[in-house]
Design a protein around this motif. Sequence first.
Motif, PDB file in Angstrom:
ATOM      1  N   HIS A  19       0.847  -1.202   0.000  1.00  0.00           N
ATOM      2  CA  HIS A  19       0.000   0.000   0.000  1.00  0.00           C
ATOM      3  C   HIS A  19       0.885   1.256   0.000  1.00  0.00           C
ATOM      4  CE1 HIS A  19      -3.379   2.603   0.650  1.00  0.00           C
ATOM      5  NE2 HIS A  19      -2.736   3.165   1.658  1.00  0.00           N
ATOM      6  N   GLY A  20       0.712   2.090  -1.015  1.00  0.00           N
ATOM      7  CA  GLY A  20       1.467   3.338  -1.105  1.00  0.00           C
ATOM      8  C   GLY A  20       2.901   3.193  -1.582  1.00  0.00           C
ATOM      9  N   VAL A  21       3.299   2.007  -1.951  1.00  0.00           N
ATOM     10  CA  VAL A  21       4.678   1.766  -2.382  1.00  0.00           C
ATOM     11  C   VAL A  21       4.883   2.279  -3.797  1.00  0.00           C
ATOM     12  CG1 VAL A  21       6.296  -0.070  -3.026  1.00  0.00           C
ATOM     13  CG2 VAL A  21       5.071  -0.189  -0.863  1.00  0.00           C
ATOM     14  N   GLU A  22       5.986   2.980  -4.015  1.00  0.00           N
ATOM     15  CA  GLU A  22       6.346   3.474  -5.343  1.00  0.00           C
ATOM     16  C   GLU A  22       7.485   2.680  -5.957  1.00  0.00           C
ATOM     17  OE1 GLU A  22       7.144   7.613  -5.076  1.00  0.00           O
ATOM     18  OE2 GLU A  22       5.226   8.050  -4.124  1.00  0.00           O
ATOM     19  N   ALA A  23       8.277   2.017  -5.136  1.00  0.00           N
ATOM     20  CA  ALA A  23       9.417   1.251  -5.650  1.00  0.00           C
ATOM     21  C   ALA A  23       9.722   0.093  -4.710  1.00  0.00           C
ATOM     22  CB  ALA A  23      10.638   2.142  -5.782  1.00  0.00           C
ATOM     23  N   VAL A  24      10.295  -0.945  -5.287  1.00  0.00           N
ATOM     24  CA  VAL A  24      10.691  -2.125  -4.520  1.00  0.00           C
ATOM     25  C   VAL A  24      12.105  -2.499  -4.925  1.00  0.00           C
ATOM     26  CG1 VAL A  24      10.288  -4.600  -4.201  1.00  0.00           C
ATOM     27  CG2 VAL A  24       8.348  -3.037  -4.328  1.00  0.00           C
ATOM     28  N   PHE A  25      12.942  -2.754  -3.939  1.00  0.00           N
ATOM     29  CA  PHE A  25      14.247  -3.366  -4.193  1.00  0.00           C
ATOM     30  C   PHE A  25      14.139  -4.777  -3.666  1.00  0.00           C
ATOM     31  CE2 PHE A  25      18.542  -4.627  -3.022  1.00  0.00           C
ATOM     32  CZ  PHE A  25      19.152  -4.471  -4.253  1.00  0.00           C
ATOM     33  N   LEU A  26      14.121  -5.710  -4.572  1.00  0.00           N
ATOM     34  CA  LEU A  26      13.875  -7.109  -4.242  1.00  0.00           C
ATOM     35  C   LEU A  26      15.192  -7.868  -4.253  1.00  0.00           C
ATOM     36  CD1 LEU A  26      11.931  -9.529  -3.866  1.00  0.00           C
ATOM     37  CD2 LEU A  26      11.828  -9.658  -6.356  1.00  0.00           C
ATOM     38  N   ILE A  27      15.529  -8.477  -3.138  1.00  0.00           N
ATOM     39  CA  ILE A  27      16.702  -9.355  -3.090  1.00  0.00           C
ATOM     40  C   ILE A  27      16.188 -10.772  -3.271  1.00  0.00           C
ATOM     41  CG2 ILE A  27      18.630 -10.185  -1.707  1.00  0.00           C
ATOM     42  CD1 ILE A  27      18.578  -7.444  -0.299  1.00  0.00           C
ATOM     43  N   TRP A  28      16.471 -11.331  -4.421  1.00  0.00           N
ATOM     44  CA  TRP A  28      15.945 -12.659  -4.770  1.00  0.00           C
ATOM     45  C   TRP A  28      16.809 -13.731  -4.115  1.00  0.00           C
ATOM     46  CZ3 TRP A  28      11.432 -13.923  -6.450  1.00  0.00           C
ATOM     47  CH2 TRP A  28      11.202 -15.224  -6.893  1.00  0.00           C
ATOM     48  N   PRO A  29      16.245 -14.527  -3.202  1.00  0.00           N
ATOM     49  CA  PRO A  29      17.061 -15.456  -2.421  1.00  0.00           C
ATOM     50  C   PRO A  29      17.211 -16.846  -3.023  1.00  0.00           C
ATOM     51  CG  PRO A  29      14.857 -15.386  -1.536  1.00  0.00           C
ATOM     52  CD  PRO A  29      14.899 -14.406  -2.677  1.00  0.00           C
ATOM     53  N   PHE A  30      16.528 -17.131  -4.118  1.00  0.00           N
ATOM     54  CA  PHE A  30      16.502 -18.500  -4.626  1.00  0.00           C
ATOM     55  C   PHE A  30      17.510 -18.688  -5.750  1.00  0.00           C
ATOM     56  CE2 PHE A  30      12.190 -17.448  -3.147  1.00  0.00           C
ATOM     57  CZ  PHE A  30      12.098 -18.344  -2.109  1.00  0.00           C
ATOM     58  N   ALA A  31      18.551 -19.461  -5.493  1.00  0.00           N
ATOM     59  CA  ALA A  31      19.554 -19.746  -6.515  1.00  0.00           C
ATOM     60  C   ALA A  31      19.130 -20.923  -7.389  1.00  0.00           C
ATOM     61  CB  ALA A  31      20.907 -20.037  -5.865  1.00  0.00           C
ATOM     62  N   ASP A  32      18.203 -21.712  -6.902  1.00  0.00           N
ATOM     63  CA  ASP A  32      17.727 -22.880  -7.640  1.00  0.00           C
ATOM     64  C   ASP A  32      16.863 -22.432  -8.820  1.00  0.00           C
ATOM     65  OD1 ASP A  32      16.901 -25.488  -8.359  1.00  0.00           O
ATOM     66  OD2 ASP A  32      15.184 -25.370  -7.000  1.00  0.00           O
ATOM     67  N   PRO A  33      17.271 -22.772 -10.045  1.00  0.00           N
ATOM     68  CA  PRO A  33      16.500 -22.349 -11.218  1.00  0.00           C
ATOM     69  C   PRO A  33      15.045 -22.826 -11.203  1.00  0.00           C
ATOM     70  CG  PRO A  33      18.639 -23.198 -11.896  1.00  0.00           C
ATOM     71  CD  PRO A  33      18.482 -23.496 -10.429  1.00  0.00           C
ATOM     72  N   ALA A  34      14.794 -24.004 -10.660  1.00  0.00           N
ATOM     73  CA  ALA A  34      13.426 -24.519 -10.623  1.00  0.00           C
ATOM     74  C   ALA A  34      12.563 -23.671  -9.683  1.00  0.00           C
ATOM     75  CB  ALA A  34      13.414 -25.979 -10.185  1.00  0.00           C
ATOM     76  N   ALA A  35      13.117 -23.291  -8.536  1.00  0.00           N
ATOM     77  CA  ALA A  35      12.371 -22.436  -7.608  1.00  0.00           C
ATOM     78  C   ALA A  35      12.118 -21.077  -8.236  1.00  0.00           C
ATOM     79  CB  ALA A  35      13.136 -22.283  -6.297  1.00  0.00           C
ATOM     80  N   THR A  36      13.113 -20.536  -8.929  1.00  0.00           N
ATOM     81  CA  THR A  36      12.953 -19.244  -9.589  1.00  0.00           C
ATOM     82  C   THR A  36      11.879 -19.321 -10.666  1.00  0.00           C
ATOM     83  OG1 THR A  36      15.201 -18.570  -9.092  1.00  0.00           O
ATOM     84  CG2 THR A  36      14.132 -17.476 -10.946  1.00  0.00           C
ATOM     85  N   ALA A  37      11.912 -20.367 -11.468  1.00  0.00           N
ATOM     86  CA  ALA A  37      10.921 -20.524 -12.537  1.00  0.00           C
ATOM     87  C   ALA A  37       9.510 -20.636 -11.978  1.00  0.00           C
ATOM     88  CB  ALA A  37      11.254 -21.751 -13.382  1.00  0.00           C
ATOM     89  N   GLN A  38       9.363 -21.254 -10.823  1.00  0.00           N
ATOM     90  CA  GLN A  38       8.043 -21.421 -10.222  1.00  0.00           C
ATOM     91  C   GLN A  38       7.590 -20.151  -9.505  1.00  0.00           C
ATOM     92  OE1 GLN A  38       7.886 -24.243  -7.020  1.00  0.00           O
ATOM     93  NE2 GLN A  38       5.667 -24.135  -6.861  1.00  0.00           N
ATOM     94  N   LEU A  39       8.477 -19.511  -8.766  1.00  0.00           N
ATOM     95  CA  LEU A  39       8.074 -18.422  -7.884  1.00  0.00           C
ATOM     96  C   LEU A  39       8.146 -17.031  -8.501  1.00  0.00           C
ATOM     97  CD1 LEU A  39       9.743 -19.720  -4.620  1.00  0.00           C
ATOM     98  CD2 LEU A  39       7.305 -19.745  -5.203  1.00  0.00           C
ATOM     99  N   ALA A  40       9.127 -16.777  -9.349  1.00  0.00           N
ATOM    100  CA  ALA A  40       9.323 -15.424  -9.884  1.00  0.00           C
ATOM    101  C   ALA A  40       8.076 -14.882 -10.584  1.00  0.00           C
ATOM    102  CB  ALA A  40      10.542 -15.370 -10.793  1.00  0.00           C
ATOM    103  N   PRO A  41       7.426 -15.648 -11.464  1.00  0.00           N
ATOM    104  CA  PRO A  41       6.221 -15.106 -12.113  1.00  0.00           C
ATOM    105  C   PRO A  41       5.120 -14.759 -11.111  1.00  0.00           C
ATOM    106  CG  PRO A  41       7.001 -17.037 -13.291  1.00  0.00           C
ATOM    107  CD  PRO A  41       7.778 -16.963 -12.003  1.00  0.00           C
ATOM    108  N   ARG A  42       4.993 -15.538 -10.051  1.00  0.00           N
ATOM    109  CA  ARG A  42       3.968 -15.265  -9.038  1.00  0.00           C
ATOM    110  C   ARG A  42       4.293 -13.991  -8.274  1.00  0.00           C
ATOM    111  NH1 ARG A  42       3.973 -20.458  -5.695  1.00  0.00           N
ATOM    112  NH2 ARG A  42       2.605 -19.223  -4.353  1.00  0.00           N
ATOM    113  N   VAL A  43       5.574 -13.789  -7.934  1.00  0.00           N
ATOM    114  CA  VAL A  43       5.978 -12.571  -7.224  1.00  0.00           C
ATOM    115  C   VAL A  43       5.751 -11.352  -8.117  1.00  0.00           C
ATOM    116  CG1 VAL A  43       7.944 -11.322  -6.234  1.00  0.00           C
ATOM    117  CG2 VAL A  43       7.611 -13.752  -5.712  1.00  0.00           C
ATOM    118  N   VAL A  44       6.140 -11.444  -9.381  1.00  0.00           N
ATOM    119  CA  VAL A  44       5.951 -10.332 -10.314  1.00  0.00           C
ATOM    120  C   VAL A  44       4.467 -10.011 -10.475  1.00  0.00           C
ATOM    121  CG1 VAL A  44       6.209  -9.636 -12.740  1.00  0.00           C
ATOM    122  CG2 VAL A  44       8.129 -10.673 -11.520  1.00  0.00           C
TER     123      VAL A  44
END
Length: 67
Positions: A19-44
């Motif tokens: 709420h009210g956020v104008e910018a996000v600095f996201l530190i992505w913690p998942f080095a596993d490509p499978a986790a990134t492929a599954q989770l990144a689209p949902r976070v975005v």
Amino acid sequence: MDVVAADLADPDTVRPHLHGVEAVFLIWPFADPAATAQLAPRVVDVLAAVGSLWVAESAPQIKRTSA
């Protein structure tokens, strides 16, 4: 600037902090490509749902695999 914690493995935990956020600095913690492929689209999707938002990603554990 506020710092908040959320569980990126459960992207809906991010939503209450946007709420009210104008910018996000996201530190992505998942080095596993499978986790990134599954989770990144949902976070975005969660971040995009709040409107215009700049997202800077940082993936400190990514290793270069080709020259």
